[in-house]
Scaffold this motif. Structure first.
Motif, PDB file in Angstrom:
ATOM      1  N   THR A 199     -67.289 -27.975  22.545  1.00 41.55           N
ATOM      2  CA  THR A 199     -67.084 -28.294  21.133  1.00 41.55           C
ATOM      3  C   THR A 199     -66.254 -27.223  20.418  1.00 41.55           C
ATOM      4  O   THR A 199     -66.065 -27.295  19.211  1.00 41.55           O
ATOM      5  N   LYS A 211     -75.089 -37.480   8.440  1.00 42.82           N
ATOM      6  CA  LYS A 211     -73.945 -36.947   7.695  1.00 42.82           C
ATOM      7  C   LYS A 211     -73.970 -35.427   7.611  1.00 42.82           C
ATOM      8  O   LYS A 211     -73.000 -34.807   7.196  1.00 42.82           O
ATOM      9  N   THR A 233     -72.337 -32.477  10.558  1.00 37.38           N
ATOM     10  CA  THR A 233     -72.284 -33.934  10.661  1.00 37.38           C
ATOM     11  C   THR A 233     -72.274 -34.349  12.124  1.00 37.38           C
ATOM     12  O   THR A 233     -71.761 -33.634  12.985  1.00 37.38           O
ATOM     13  N   GLU A 241     -71.036 -37.373  12.991  1.00 41.05           N
ATOM     14  CA  GLU A 241     -69.998 -38.399  13.115  1.00 41.05           C
ATOM     15  C   GLU A 241     -68.931 -37.933  14.101  1.00 41.05           C
ATOM     16  O   GLU A 241     -68.516 -36.776  14.086  1.00 41.05           O
ATOM     17  N   ASP A 242     -68.476 -38.854  14.927  1.00 35.67           N
ATOM     18  CA  ASP A 242     -67.401 -38.598  15.890  1.00 35.67           C
ATOM     19  C   ASP A 242     -67.730 -37.467  16.868  1.00 35.67           C
ATOM     20  O   ASP A 242     -66.829 -36.778  17.358  1.00 35.67           O
ATOM     21  N   VAL A 243     -69.004 -37.252  17.134  1.00 32.70           N
ATOM     22  CA  VAL A 243     -69.410 -36.266  18.128  1.00 32.70           C
ATOM     23  C   VAL A 243     -69.646 -36.989  19.454  1.00 32.70           C
ATOM     24  O   VAL A 243     -70.266 -38.056  19.482  1.00 32.70           O
ATOM     25  N   ASP A 244     -69.133 -36.418  20.538  1.00 36.52           N
ATOM     26  CA  ASP A 244     -69.310 -37.014  21.865  1.00 36.52           C
ATOM     27  C   ASP A 244     -70.803 -37.192  22.160  1.00 36.52           C
ATOM     28  O   ASP A 244     -71.589 -36.251  21.992  1.00 36.52           O
ATOM     29  N   ASN A 255     -74.599 -43.980  16.943  1.00 38.23           N
ATOM     30  CA  ASN A 255     -73.386 -44.772  17.149  1.00 38.23           C
ATOM     31  C   ASN A 255     -73.365 -45.995  16.240  1.00 38.23           C
ATOM     32  O   ASN A 255     -72.303 -46.427  15.793  1.00 38.23           O
ATOM     33  N   ASP A 312     -72.588 -44.830  12.313  1.00 37.87           N
ATOM     34  CA  ASP A 312     -71.472 -43.945  11.986  1.00 37.87           C
ATOM     35  C   ASP A 312     -70.360 -44.641  11.216  1.00 37.87           C
ATOM     36  O   ASP A 312     -69.315 -44.057  10.954  1.00 37.87           O
ATOM     37  N   LYS A 355     -68.604 -47.342  12.070  1.00 35.71           N
ATOM     38  CA  LYS A 355     -67.596 -48.044  12.860  1.00 35.71           C
ATOM     39  C   LYS A 355     -68.111 -49.374  13.405  1.00 35.71           C
ATOM     40  O   LYS A 355     -67.345 -50.293  13.639  1.00 35.71           O
ATOM     41  N   GLU A 356     -69.424 -49.452  13.642  1.00 36.64           N
ATOM     42  CA  GLU A 356     -69.962 -50.641  14.299  1.00 36.64           C
ATOM     43  C   GLU A 356     -70.734 -51.562  13.364  1.00 36.64           C
ATOM     44  O   GLU A 356     -70.919 -52.732  13.662  1.00 36.64           O
TER      45      GLU A 356
END
Length: 270
Positions: free
Chosen positions: A91, A165, A177, A179-182, A218, A221, A223-224
């Protein structure tokens, strides 16, 4: 000779010979192949450790000590495991900047994944610790999103907010946050407890629990799933959203009341 010839003509002679041949072939394969494979794996692991040691000496030893024992500038790495290395280096948190704040932030990754794996192999050789999870452990297959939401709100929302968040902590620290973390890094963070975060071993949150939490993150976040409740205000939590309602909702009602009173007073004067 007659006895030997008679045995050769026995109905089971061919079966016995075939069984003996199969046993010999299987035994030879079992003796040679696994040993060769094990030796190849051991050689590859030794090479990875050696390369990782070189990378460590250049990029990590100045803070964590030449043997990972730690120093005044960095904690001991003995027993942290490969998962901690994969998370911190993967990271960009490590190597840390020279001047540090309250905590080390996420930043651009400077090592390749192959180099990260080599560093992880070397640190693992210093002492046993959590290993890097596989995709089967953190992937969405078989996950329960609803259960993950319950677990996240119980164990994580106090710091990361109920939708991941992030949020402020004490003395300038913060929960980042999610968000967008693997997903792999989220799993590793739960395993190892980086910085201000407590660790959640399998005795606290099982492998399935971790999978469920990742599936929930997921799903929320942005997106879905859509925000069916209307404007989500960034999903920053009920306190901030309630404050927004009080300020703008109550403020709007006061403004309307003042306007009505002013219009009424003007009408009476007329």
């Amino acid at each position: 000779m007659k006895k030997l010839s008679a045995r050769r003509r026995h109905p089971l002679a061919a079966v016995v010979v075939l069984l003996l041949a199969l046993a010999a072939t299987g035994g030879l394969f079992a003796w040679l192949a696994p040993a060769s494979q094990a030796k190849a794996d051991e050689t590859a692991q030794s090479l990875a450790i050696e390369e990782g040691k070189k990378l460590y000496a250049v990029g990590c030893a100045s803070c964590h000590g030449t043997g990972g024992q730690g120093s005044s500038d960095g904690p001991s790495l003995v027993g942290v495991g490969a998962a901690a290395v994969d998370f911190q280096v993967g990271t960009g948190r490590m190597p840390a900047a020279t001047s540090q704040g309250a905590q080390v932030p996420r930043k651009k990754v400077i090592y390749t994944q192959a180099q990260i794996d080599q560093l992880a192999a070397y640190i693992s050789s210093l002492g046993a610790g959590p290993s890097i999870p596989t995709e089967a452990q953190y992937g969405p297959e078989g996950a329960d999103i609803a259960k993950g939401g319950d677990l996240f709100r119980t164990n994580c929302a106090q710091c990361h907010n109920f939708t991941g968040k992030g949020g402020a902590l004490t003395n300038g620290k913060y929960a980042p946050t999610l968000e967008d973390v693997d997903p792999k890094h989220i799993y590793e963070a739960m395993q190892t407890g980086p910085q201000n975060m407590p660790s959640f071993p399998d005795t606290t949150l099982s492998e399935q629990n971790k999978k469920d939490i990742i599936a929930y993150l997921n799903a929320v976040d942005g997106k879905e799933t859509a925000s069916y409740g209307g404007l989500e205000l960034g999903g920053i939590g009920p306190v901030a959203e309630g404050l927004f309602g009080w300020i703008f909702g109550l403020g709007g009602l006061i403004a309307v009341a003042v306007w009505v009173a002013a219009r009424t007073a003007k009408a009476k004067k007329s």
